[in-house]
Design a protein around this motif. Structure first.
Motif, PDB file in Angstrom:
ATOM      1  N   SER A  73      47.780 -53.304 -22.558  1.00 26.12           N
ATOM      2  CA  SER A  73      48.948 -52.455 -22.204  1.00 26.12           C
ATOM      3  C   SER A  73      48.797 -52.494 -20.566  1.00 26.12           C
ATOM      4  N   GLN A 106      56.204 -56.186 -19.615  1.00 29.87           N
ATOM      5  CA  GLN A 106      56.073 -55.720 -20.773  1.00 29.87           C
ATOM      6  C   GLN A 106      56.297 -56.616 -22.119  1.00 29.87           C
ATOM      7  N   ILE A 151      53.709 -58.070 -24.929  1.00 32.29           N
ATOM      8  CA  ILE A 151      54.031 -57.472 -26.144  1.00 32.29           C
ATOM      9  C   ILE A 151      54.016 -58.798 -27.080  1.00 32.29           C
ATOM     10  N   TYR A 188      50.991 -48.476 -26.722  1.00 33.81           N
ATOM     11  CA  TYR A 188      52.033 -47.557 -26.503  1.00 33.81           C
ATOM     12  C   TYR A 188      51.685 -46.223 -25.806  1.00 33.81           C
TER      13      TYR A 188
END
Length: 192
Positions: free
Chosen positions: A103, A112, A116, A179
């Protein structure tokens, strides 16, 4: 002690050893050999037998093929060596999970989705070779940004990933950590 805890403890001892000899010629040589082992099968490179198997608990050994434990330790140590390449400091940091570290790669919203996608590729890996290959790409990104990772924890998670019973739990943990860390960064940004 559970096998997963043995994997954690054994990997942590190996990393502590590698850190203790990091600035010696022997230490640099071992790290270079470990880097050459990334993506190879456990036991394929005789020069890595000592670092992987010396003092490994009997319960972690396989029979005819490498056990999940041996594979997890091997993969974590080789990725650790790759991560440390070109750095004067260890890239192992306790309590930084794989999900947390990944992250930290996403510095903005554009990054992002790309990150991901890479995490998703790791999560859907089927074979040990696939997961090692797909993690390698992420470790190289972590290395480029100087983001550290708990490699003993990663070894434990890789061991559990190999089990049908625990694989989902590992993936869920990575997603939650990813997250949670992202949301904490966003919340901190809003407070400023």
């Amino acid at each position: 002690m559970s096998r997963s805890d043995m994997v954690y403890s054994y990997t942590e001892r190996k990393i502590n050893y590698l850190e203790s000899i990091a600035n010696t010629g022997a230490g640099k040589g071992i790290m270079a050999e470990l880097r050459r082992g990334v993506g190879k099968k456990v036991g394929e490179l005789p020069e890595l037998w000592g670092i992987v198997f010396d003092r490994i608990p009997e319960e972690l050994l396989g029979l005819n093929e490498p056990s999940f434990a041996e594979w997890a330790v091997y993969t974590a140590l080789t990725l650790y060596a790759l991560h440390c390449q070109g750095s004067d400091e260890s890239m192992h940091k306790k309590d930084i999970s794989f999900g947390n570290a990944v992250s930290m790669l996403a510095e903005n919203e554009d990054d992002q989705q790309r990150i991901i996608n890479r995490l998703n590729v790791v999560a859907v890996s089927v074979t040990q070779e696939d997961i090692s290959h797909n993690m390698r790409r992420i470790i190289q990104l972590l290395k480029n940004k100087g983001i550290k990772l708990d490699y003993a924890r990663l070894a434990k998670e890789l061991y559990l990933f190999g089990s049908d019973e625990y694989s989902f739990k590992v993936k869920l943990s990575w997603a939650r950590d990813f997250y949670r860390c992202r949301n904490n960064k966003k919340d901190e940004g809003e407070d400023k």
